[in-house]
Design an enzyme around this catalytic site. Structure first.
Site, PDB file in Angstrom:
ATOM      1  N   HIS A  57       3.246   1.950   2.188  1.00 57.61           N
ATOM      2  CA  HIS A  57       3.915   2.242   3.368  1.00 57.61           C
ATOM      3  C   HIS A  57       5.508   2.270   3.523  1.00 57.61           C
ATOM      4  CE1 HIS A  57       2.993  -2.178   4.920  1.00 57.61           C
ATOM      5  NE2 HIS A  57       4.341  -1.767   5.320  1.00 57.61           N
TER       6      HIS A  57
ATOM      7  N   ASP B 127       0.886  -1.101   0.013  1.00 61.73           N
ATOM      8  CA  ASP B 127      -0.022   0.287   0.007  1.00 61.73           C
ATOM      9  C   ASP B 127       0.705   1.289   0.116  1.00 61.73           C
ATOM     10  OD1 ASP B 127       0.991  -0.079   2.513  1.00 61.73           O
ATOM     11  OD2 ASP B 127      -1.056  -0.025   3.493  1.00 61.73           O
TER      12      ASP B 127
END
Length: 241
Positions: A138, A136
């Site tokens: 991160h 995602d």
């Protein structure tokens, strides 16, 4: 930003280890920002090999880890403290006094975060930061959100992160829901950053992080602005770039 296209995971790991070697050769008391997870394991293995050959000396090196799960003690086999000692620290000549990892078992997490930020400041900041990237986007455990959180803080892990990390646990329900992580500003202040990516599962998010507009919705996108950032990825991870 520089992109190093490695043929495979082994070459990626070797290239990353050589960057660490170069950093410590130039400054033996360097502060290394270290990451956990499956991606950097190969790099740690090459660094251990270099140490065993007498090519690198960690006696003056300081390390700060990116993150730690909230609620896990240092000796818990699933903690990042345990991971780092098993995969790296106990195999080289680094002093335990020079190893810094957030204490996930301390219930006063606000104090842990403030103290950790102060430690990084007191030792002069991070010279070379190693990063991985989540599917995602991160970095550390800085999850996608509406704003970049600058300093060390507690984060509630995204469902995608929990699912990704369940492979390290007996059951998904055992994966901690919160973690302590160094913030985006602290990462960004590192003098050098190396982001490692391996496998086709990271290709789409790398394309977004490096080529799309900078947004806290893709935390790794902030690296586009860093003055000395190197992406080292294998062919599968970089095929969309």
């Amino acid at each position: 930003m520089k992109i190093h296209r490695a043929e495979n995971y082994q070459e990626m790991s070797r290239a990353a280890a050589n960057m660490v070697l170069d950093q410590i050769s130039k400054k033996n008391n360097s502060v290394l920002g270290l990451a956990t997870g499956s991606t950097p394991i190969g790099m740690y293995e090459y660094l251990i090999e270099l140490y065993n050959k007498g090519d690198i000396d960690f006696s003056e090196t300081r390390t700060v880890n990116l993150d730690e799960y909230v609620g896990l003690s240092r000796d818990n086999p699933q903690s990042y403290n345990y991971f780092m000692h098993e995969k790296f620290f106990r195999h080289v000549n680094i002093s335990k006094e020079n190893i810094y990892i957030p204490d996930g078992a301390d219930t006063d997490t606000e104090k842990v975060c403030k103290d950790y930020e102060k430690i990084i400041e007191n030792i002069g900041g991070i010279d070379l930061q190693i990063l991985g990237i989540g599917t995602d986007g991160h970095i550390g455990f800085n999850e996608p959100g509406e704003a970049f959180i600058p300093s060390t803080h507690v984060v509630t892990l995204a469902e995608s992160t929990i699912i990704s990390n369940k492979r390290f646990f007996d059951d998904k329900k055992d994966v901690p829901k919160k973690a302590i992580t160094i913030g985006i500003k602290t990462i960004f202040q590192a003098k050098k950053i190396v982001l490692l990516a391996s496998g086709s599962g990271k290709a789409a998010i790398l394309q977004k992080a490096l080529l799309w507009p900078i947004t806290p919705g893709i935390p790794a996108s902030i690296l586009q602005l860093h003055s000395d950032c190197t992406i080292i990825g294998d062919e599968d991870a970089l095929y969309l770039l």
